[in-house]
Design a protein around this motif. Structure first.
Motif, PDB file in Angstrom:
ATOM      1  N   ALA A  25     -99.844 -56.546  29.323  1.00 28.91           N
ATOM      2  CA  ALA A  25    -100.520 -56.024  28.133  1.00 28.91           C
ATOM      3  C   ALA A  25    -102.033 -56.131  28.272  1.00 28.91           C
ATOM      4  CB  ALA A  25    -100.069 -56.793  26.892  1.00 28.91           C
ATOM      5  N   GLU A  26    -102.697 -55.176  27.669  1.00 27.71           N
ATOM      6  CA  GLU A  26    -104.153 -55.254  27.565  1.00 27.71           C
ATOM      7  C   GLU A  26    -104.476 -56.028  26.290  1.00 27.71           C
ATOM      8  OE1 GLU A  26    -108.051 -52.409  27.254  1.00 27.71           O
ATOM      9  OE2 GLU A  26    -106.271 -51.692  28.297  1.00 27.71           O
ATOM     10  N   VAL A  27    -105.367 -56.978  26.392  1.00 31.60           N
ATOM     11  CA  VAL A  27    -105.729 -57.796  25.237  1.00 31.60           C
ATOM     12  C   VAL A  27    -107.075 -57.314  24.695  1.00 31.60           C
ATOM     13  CG1 VAL A  27    -106.182 -60.121  24.386  1.00 31.60           C
ATOM     14  CG2 VAL A  27    -104.460 -59.757  26.169  1.00 31.60           C
ATOM     15  N   VAL A  28    -107.061 -56.918  23.429  1.00 29.97           N
ATOM     16  CA  VAL A  28    -108.260 -56.457  22.741  1.00 29.97           C
ATOM     17  C   VAL A  28    -108.385 -57.273  21.465  1.00 29.97           C
ATOM     18  CG1 VAL A  28    -109.381 -54.509  21.613  1.00 29.97           C
ATOM     19  CG2 VAL A  28    -108.032 -54.126  23.691  1.00 29.97           C
ATOM     20  N   ASP A  29    -109.480 -58.015  21.342  1.00 32.26           N
ATOM     21  CA  ASP A  29    -109.709 -58.853  20.150  1.00 32.26           C
ATOM     22  C   ASP A  29    -108.503 -59.748  19.855  1.00 32.26           C
ATOM     23  OD1 ASP A  29    -112.235 -57.715  19.775  1.00 32.26           O
ATOM     24  OD2 ASP A  29    -111.417 -56.123  18.515  1.00 32.26           O
ATOM     25  N   ASP A  30    -107.986 -60.418  20.865  1.00 24.48           N
ATOM     26  CA  ASP A  30    -106.863 -61.350  20.743  1.00 24.48           C
ATOM     27  C   ASP A  30    -105.550 -60.669  20.322  1.00 24.48           C
ATOM     28  OD1 ASP A  30    -105.815 -63.940  21.024  1.00 24.48           O
ATOM     29  OD2 ASP A  30    -106.027 -64.326  18.872  1.00 24.48           O
ATOM     30  N   ILE A  31    -105.468 -59.356  20.552  1.00 29.08           N
ATOM     31  CA  ILE A  31    -104.260 -58.598  20.231  1.00 29.08           C
ATOM     32  C   ILE A  31    -103.738 -57.976  21.522  1.00 29.08           C
ATOM     33  CG2 ILE A  31    -103.332 -56.598  18.996  1.00 29.08           C
ATOM     34  CD1 ILE A  31    -105.501 -57.123  16.859  1.00 29.08           C
ATOM     35  N   MET A  32    -102.461 -58.180  21.787  1.00 26.88           N
ATOM     36  CA  MET A  32    -101.834 -57.575  22.959  1.00 26.88           C
ATOM     37  C   MET A  32    -101.412 -56.151  22.602  1.00 26.88           C
ATOM     38  SD  MET A  32     -99.504 -60.699  24.312  1.00 26.88           S
ATOM     39  CE  MET A  32     -99.878 -60.899  26.035  1.00 26.88           C
ATOM     40  N   ILE A  33    -101.916 -55.182  23.375  1.00 31.42           N
ATOM     41  CA  ILE A  33    -101.585 -53.783  23.146  1.00 31.42           C
ATOM     42  C   ILE A  33    -100.761 -53.303  24.328  1.00 31.42           C
ATOM     43  CG2 ILE A  33    -102.465 -51.460  22.766  1.00 31.42           C
ATOM     44  CD1 ILE A  33    -105.035 -52.743  21.665  1.00 31.42           C
ATOM     45  N   MET A  34     -99.582 -52.782  24.021  1.00 28.81           N
ATOM     46  CA  MET A  34     -98.645 -52.338  25.055  1.00 28.81           C
ATOM     47  C   MET A  34     -98.208 -50.911  24.764  1.00 28.81           C
ATOM     48  SD  MET A  34     -96.487 -55.842  24.744  1.00 28.81           S
ATOM     49  CE  MET A  34     -97.233 -56.277  23.164  1.00 28.81           C
ATOM     50  N   ALA A  35     -98.102 -50.100  25.806  1.00 29.24           N
ATOM     51  CA  ALA A  35     -97.607 -48.733  25.653  1.00 29.24           C
ATOM     52  C   ALA A  35     -96.975 -48.306  26.966  1.00 29.24           C
ATOM     53  CB  ALA A  35     -98.742 -47.793  25.265  1.00 29.24           C
ATOM     54  N   ARG A  36     -95.816 -47.681  26.859  1.00 27.02           N
ATOM     55  CA  ARG A  36     -95.116 -47.254  28.079  1.00 27.02           C
ATOM     56  C   ARG A  36     -94.230 -46.054  27.793  1.00 27.02           C
ATOM     57  NH1 ARG A  36     -91.215 -51.039  31.813  1.00 27.02           N
ATOM     58  NH2 ARG A  36     -90.446 -49.376  33.129  1.00 27.02           N
ATOM     59  N   ASN A  37     -94.211 -45.137  28.745  1.00 29.34           N
ATOM     60  CA  ASN A  37     -93.344 -43.975  28.686  1.00 29.34           C
ATOM     61  C   ASN A  37     -92.183 -44.212  29.649  1.00 29.34           C
ATOM     62  OD1 ASN A  37     -92.271 -41.461  28.209  1.00 29.34           O
ATOM     63  ND2 ASN A  37     -93.916 -40.329  29.196  1.00 29.34           N
ATOM     64  N   PHE A  38     -90.985 -44.206  29.135  1.00 26.45           N
ATOM     65  CA  PHE A  38     -89.779 -44.416  29.923  1.00 26.45           C
ATOM     66  C   PHE A  38     -89.189 -43.061  30.315  1.00 26.45           C
ATOM     67  CE2 PHE A  38     -90.394 -48.134  27.349  1.00 26.45           C
ATOM     68  CZ  PHE A  38     -90.072 -49.184  28.187  1.00 26.45           C
ATOM     69  N   ASN A  39     -88.115 -43.072  31.072  1.00 29.49           N
ATOM     70  CA  ASN A  39     -87.474 -41.841  31.475  1.00 29.49           C
ATOM     71  C   ASN A  39     -86.074 -41.758  30.874  1.00 29.49           C
ATOM     72  OD1 ASN A  39     -86.924 -39.432  32.753  1.00 29.49           O
ATOM     73  ND2 ASN A  39     -86.389 -40.377  34.694  1.00 29.49           N
ATOM     74  N   ASP A  40     -85.910 -40.918  29.867  1.00 26.55           N
ATOM     75  CA  ASP A  40     -84.610 -40.660  29.242  1.00 26.55           C
ATOM     76  C   ASP A  40     -83.916 -41.928  28.727  1.00 26.55           C
ATOM     77  OD1 ASP A  40     -82.698 -38.943  28.266  1.00 26.55           O
ATOM     78  OD2 ASP A  40     -81.551 -38.888  30.122  1.00 26.55           O
ATOM     79  N   VAL A  41     -84.655 -42.702  27.950  1.00 31.40           N
ATOM     80  CA  VAL A  41     -84.096 -43.880  27.296  1.00 31.40           C
ATOM     81  C   VAL A  41     -83.832 -43.514  25.834  1.00 31.40           C
ATOM     82  CG1 VAL A  41     -84.548 -46.264  26.585  1.00 31.40           C
ATOM     83  CG2 VAL A  41     -85.263 -45.479  28.851  1.00 31.40           C
ATOM     84  N   GLU A  42     -82.637 -43.799  25.366  1.00 29.84           N
ATOM     85  CA  GLU A  42     -82.255 -43.473  23.992  1.00 29.84           C
ATOM     86  C   GLU A  42     -83.110 -44.239  22.989  1.00 29.84           C
ATOM     87  OE1 GLU A  42     -78.114 -44.312  23.537  1.00 29.84           O
ATOM     88  OE2 GLU A  42     -77.569 -43.136  25.292  1.00 29.84           O
ATOM     89  N   LEU A  43     -83.265 -43.652  21.815  1.00 29.27           N
ATOM     90  CA  LEU A  43     -84.080 -44.258  20.770  1.00 29.27           C
ATOM     91  C   LEU A  43     -83.580 -45.657  20.407  1.00 29.27           C
ATOM     92  CD1 LEU A  43     -86.448 -44.041  18.825  1.00 29.27           C
ATOM     93  CD2 LEU A  43     -84.932 -42.864  17.217  1.00 29.27           C
ATOM     94  N   ASP A  44     -82.267 -45.851  20.324  1.00 30.74           N
ATOM     95  CA  ASP A  44     -81.735 -47.178  20.000  1.00 30.74           C
ATOM     96  C   ASP A  44     -82.168 -48.219  21.027  1.00 30.74           C
ATOM     97  OD1 ASP A  44     -80.505 -46.273  17.718  1.00 30.74           O
ATOM     98  OD2 ASP A  44     -78.515 -46.119  18.617  1.00 30.74           O
ATOM     99  N   ARG A  45     -82.242 -47.817  22.283  1.00 34.59           N
ATOM    100  CA  ARG A  45     -82.674 -48.741  23.346  1.00 34.59           C
ATOM    101  C   ARG A  45     -84.166 -49.027  23.240  1.00 34.59           C
ATOM    102  NH1 ARG A  45     -77.773 -49.737  23.399  1.00 34.59           N
ATOM    103  NH2 ARG A  45     -76.415 -48.911  25.004  1.00 34.59           N
ATOM    104  N   LEU A  46     -84.958 -48.010  22.863  1.00 37.73           N
ATOM    105  CA  LEU A  46     -86.390 -48.250  22.640  1.00 37.73           C
ATOM    106  C   LEU A  46     -86.582 -49.273  21.521  1.00 37.73           C
ATOM    107  CD1 LEU A  46     -87.909 -44.631  22.844  1.00 37.73           C
ATOM    108  CD2 LEU A  46     -87.864 -46.383  24.625  1.00 37.73           C
ATOM    109  N   LYS A  47     -85.773 -49.149  20.476  1.00 38.61           N
ATOM    110  CA  LYS A  47     -85.863 -50.114  19.369  1.00 38.61           C
ATOM    111  C   LYS A  47     -85.476 -51.515  19.823  1.00 38.61           C
ATOM    112  CE  LYS A  47     -83.893 -47.189  16.041  1.00 38.61           C
ATOM    113  NZ  LYS A  47     -83.268 -47.021  14.729  1.00 38.61           N
TER     114      LYS A  47
END
Length: 139
Positions: A25-47
């Motif tokens: 994660a990138e830490v900005v002002d003591d906050i971890m910011i995460m973002a990722r694009n997966f390949n064909d992962v169902e919404l329930d699995r993302l949750k």
């Protein structure tokens, strides 16, 4: 029994991905910011991955994206409880901004929100701009 075993493996898988995302994660002002694009992962699995992030991280926000086999895309955003109490960050508002980038919309609760998109080819743009969306919301 097989279904129960499979579900247990999926939970372990989601936890492993969450740990990897937290570590990078990138830490900005003591906050971890995460973002990722997966390949064909169902919404329930993302949750599930989002829930694992919320359990393992105290001060974090994440955007999880995946194109679907139907030609659309999914987004899931999570915000940890500590950030909900201390900042203006709300998953529903963040995902609304990210979803617009990929031609979609959505919403949800302050801690977890989902969206559908019409342009899955733009999910990478949403993921890459998520840090800027978070920074703008904080300012």
């Amino acid at each position: 029994a097989i279904e129960k075993d499979l579900e247990g493996m999926v939970i372990v898988w989601a936890g492993g991905i969450a740990s990897d995302m937290i570590e990078s994660a990138e830490v900005v002002d003591d906050i971890m910011i995460m973002a990722r694009n997966f390949n064909d992962v169902e919404l329930d699995r993302l949750k599930m991955i989002g829930d694992a992030i919320r359990k393992k991280c105290k001060r974090g926000v994440a955007l999880l994206a995946s194109p679907s086999s139907s030609g659309s895309g999914h987004l899931c955003c999570v915000v940890t409880d500590e950030l909900l109490k201390e900042t203006k960050l709300k998953a529903g508002a963040l995902i609304g901004q990210a979803a617009k980038i990929a031609g979609g919309g959505g919403g949800g609760r302050p801690h977890l929100a989902t969206a559908g998109t019409k342009h899955p080819e733009k999910l990478n743009d949403a993921v890459n701009l998520f840090k800027d969306i978070v920074r703008k919301t904080l300012s």
